[in-house]
Design an enzyme around this catalytic site. Structure first.
Site, PDB file in Angstrom:
ATOM      1  CE  LYS A 202      15.433  12.884   2.971  1.00  0.00           C
ATOM      2  NZ  LYS A 202      14.791  12.301   1.674  1.00  0.00           N
ATOM      3  CD  GLU A 277       4.285  24.393   4.442  1.00  0.00           C
ATOM      4  OE1 GLU A 277       3.192  23.599   4.213  1.00  0.00           O
ATOM      5  OE2 GLU A 277       5.006  24.497   3.484  1.00  0.00           O
ATOM      6  CB  CYS A 311       1.039  22.279   1.395  1.00  0.00           C
ATOM      7  SG  CYS A 311       2.044  23.743   1.281  1.00  0.00           S
ATOM      8  CD  GLU A 408      -2.078  17.513   1.370  1.00  0.00           C
ATOM      9  OE1 GLU A 408      -1.933  18.832   1.204  1.00  0.00           O
ATOM     10  OE2 GLU A 408      -1.539  16.688   2.345  1.00  0.00           O
TER      11      GLU A 408
END
Length: 504
Positions: A202, A277, A311, A408
Site C-alpha cells: 500500500k 520504522e 525520519c 518531529e
C-alpha cells in the site's frame, strides 16, 4: 537572510513519463491491472504547483481483500510456492536491471510526485533501490538453518538429529511513506521476495506513482501473478484494512510513530508479526574540536536534505558553547544559499514539501517555535508562490522543553542548542521518546566512541550523516520502531524458524 525564492515551473518531462501520467492508473491484483471495486479514483498532486498530476484507483477494504486472497493463493499453492531460491534471486536481479534501464523515468516520476530535486532522485533514490534489490537477490540462496547437537537428559542413550530451517513468514502487508517512495518500496519488497513471501503493498496516497510503475516492471521481470499486489489508497481505509486483515501474516510499516501505534492495534486481531520504522528527533552533536569545514556543511545537509522530510534528519543540533556562534552562523549562511524551487529545475537544491497538509504542519511548527521564544536566524516562513514551499530555517534561543525541540517536524527546520560538556550533552541528547539516529563531529576518536556508545539510537554517524548501504541495518530504539531494515538482520523480519528433531 532569506532563501532563494521558488522558481516557476515549466520544465519538460520525457515521453515515457508523459504517457504514464496521461492514463488513469489502476491497481495491480493477481497479475492484472484493475479498477477499484468501488470505481473510485483520487487525484495525485504536483507539490511544486499544486496541480493534479494523475488520477489513481482508490483502493478500499474490498480491494485489499482481493489482493490478500491473491497473495495467499500465490504463497500457498501457486507457482511461487515451488520457485527455487536461485530463481527468486534471478527475478530480483532482473527487476533491478529493469529499474536501472528506466532510471530517468523513475527519477522524473519521483521528482514530480514527491517534489524532491531530480538530481537527488537520479543520484540517490533510484540507484539505491537498484542496489537494494541486487543485494537481496544475493541473499535468496543463503537463508540457512543449523544442525544442533542435543543432550536430552531424560532420554538416556537416545540419539537425535536436530536441525532448524528458516521459512518465509507468508503473506506480508507493507505500508510505505511518501518521503522516499521508490526506495521504501525496495526496502520492503526486497527482503520479503528474497525470503519467499508474497506481498500486498500500500503506497502512500500522496506518492503512489513510482510504486505503480514498479508494478509494471515486476510483471515484465517475470514474477508469477499474485506474488506482488499493489493497492493505492488512503491510510484510514486501505491501510487500516491491510493491517487488520486476518489472512495477512505480517505487516511492515514505515511512517510516523502515531500511525505506528494504530498499526499495532489493528494487527492485534490475529497477532500478526509487526515491524515498524517510525519517527525521530535525531541529535547531531558538534564537539569543540570538530573540523568545522566539514561539520558545518554536514549539519546543513543533515537537516535540509530531502526538504527535511527524513525520519533521521539531524533536527536537534547540539553545539559546544565555544564554537556555537561560528557554527550557527555557518549553517544559517548555508541555508540562505540553498536554491529552492521545483524538483525538475536542474538548479534546484531543495524542492517543495510533499503536500498542502505537510506545508501547514511545518509552518505551524515554525510559528509555534517563535511564539515560545525561538528566533529564526534564517528562514521561518512559507515561500508564498505556487506549490508547497518553505524557507530552510535555523532556530536559535531554543530550550529543550520547546515543542520544536521535542516533536518531529519533518521539514527543513533545525533547532540549535549549546552545551558545555559531554556528560551534559549525552543526558540531553537522550531526553527524547525517539532513538532512530544521531551524529557526532570530532577529531578525537576516543570521544567519538564514547558519545556513540552513550547515545540511545539505532545508527550513529561519526563525521558524516545519511550514510546508507543495503548491507547496513537501519532501525530505531524506543518509539522509533521495532526491527531493522536492510542488512542480513532484515531477513529475520520475514522468516520463521522451525526446529526439527528426528530420533535415530
Amino acid at each position: 537572510m532569506t532563501s532563494t525564492q521558488a522558481a516557476p515551473t515549466g520544465f519538460g518531462v520525457s515521453a515515457p513519463v508523459s504517457q504514464f501520467l496521461a492514463q488513469p492508473r489502476k491497481m495491480l491484483i493477481n497479475g492484472q491491472w484493475v479498477a477499484s471495486a468501488s470505481g473510485k479514483t483520487f487525484p495525485v498532486y504536483n507539490p511544486a504547483t499544486g496541480d493534479v498530476l494523475a488520477h489513481v484507483a482508490e483502493g478500499d477494504k474490498e480491494d485489499i481483500h482481493r489482493a490478500v486472497a491473491a497473495a495467499r493463493a500465490a504463497f500457498d499453492t501457486g507457482a511461487w510456492h515451488t520457485t527455487t531460491p536461485s530463481e527468486r534471486g534471478k527475478l530480483l536481479w532482473r527487476l533491478a536491471d529493469l529499474i536501472e534501464k528506466n532510471l530517468q523515468e523513475f527519477a522524473e516520476l519521483e521528482s514530480l510526485d514527491n517534489g524532491k530535486p531530480l538530481t537527488v532522485a537520479r543520484a540517490a533514490d533510484v540507484p539505491l533501490a537498484v542496489d537494494l534489490f541486487r543485494y537481496m537477490a544475493g541473499w535468496a540462496t543463503k537463508i540457512e538453518g543449523n544442525t544442533i547437537p542435543l543432550s536430552v537428559a531424560y532420554t538416556p542413550g537416545a540419539r537425535y538429529h536436530a536441525y532448524t530451517s528458516r521459512e518465509p513468514v507468508g503473506v506480508v502487508g507493507q505500508i510505505i511513506p511518501w518521503n522516499f517512495p521508490l526506495l521504501m518500496a525496495a526496502w520492503k519488497m526486497g527482503p520479503a521476495l528474497a525470503t519467499g513471501c508474497t506481498v500486498v503493498l500500500k503506497p502512500a496516497e500522496q506518492t503512489p506513482l513510482t510504486a505503480l510503475r514498479l508494478g509494471e516492471l515486476i510483471a515484465e521481470a517475470g514474477f508469477p501473478p499474485g506474488v506482488v499486489n499493489i493497492v493505492p489508497g488512503f491510510g484510514e481505509t486501505a491501510g487500516a484494512a491491510l493491517a487488520a486483515h486476518p489472512q495477512v501474516d505480517k505487516v511492515a510499516f514505515t511512517g510516523s510513530t502515531e500511525v505506528g501505534r494504530l498499526i499495532l492495534q489493528a494487527a492485534a486481531g490475529n497477532l500478526k508479526k509487526v515491524s515498524l520504522e517510525l519517527g525521530g528527533k535525531s541529535p547531531n552533536v558538534i564537539l569543540g574540536d570538530a573540523n568545522l569545514e566539514e561539520a558545518i556543511p554536514g549539519a546543513a545537509g543533515a537537516i535540509f536534505f530531502n526538504q527535511g522530510q527524513v525520519c533521521c534528519a539531524g533536527s536537534r543540533l547540539f553545539i559546544q558553547k565555544k564554537i556555537f556562534d561560528k557554527v550557527v552562523e555557518g549553517v544559517a549562511k548555508a541555508a540562505s544559499q540553498i536554491k529552492v524551487g521545483p524538483g525538475l529545475d536542474p538548479s534546484t537544491e531543495m524542492g517543495p514539501l510533499v503536500s498542502e497538509e505537510q506545508l501547514h504542519r511545518v509552518v505551524g511548527y515554525m510559528e509555534a517555535g517563535q511564539k515560545e521564544g525561538a528566533r529564526a536566524l534564517v528562514g521561518g516562513h512559507q515561500i508564498k508562490r505556487g506549490g508547497y514551499f518553505v524557507e530552510p530555517t535555523v532556530l536559535v534561543d531554543t530550550r529543550d522543553s520547546m515543542k520544536v525541540v521535542r516533536e518531529e517536524i519533518f521539514g527543513p527546520v533545525v533547532t540549535a542548542l549549546p552545551f558545555d560538556d559531554v556528560g551534559e550533552l549525552v543526558t540531553r541528547a537522550n531526553d527524547t521518546i525517539y532513538g532512530l539516529a544521531a551524529g557526532v563531529w570530532t577529531k578525537d576518536v576516543s570521544k567519538a566512541h564514547e558519545v556513540a556508545a552513550a547515545i540511545k539510537a539505532g545508527t550513529v554517524w561519526v563525521n558524516c550523516w545519511n550514510i546508507f548501504d543495503a548491507a547496513l541495518p537501519f532501525g530505531g530504539y524506543r518509539q522509533s520502531g521495532w526491527g531493522r531494515e536492510m542488512g542480513h538482520q532484515v531477513l529475520d523480519m520475514y522468516t520463521e524458524v522451525k526446529s526439527v528433531v528426528v530420533r535415530l
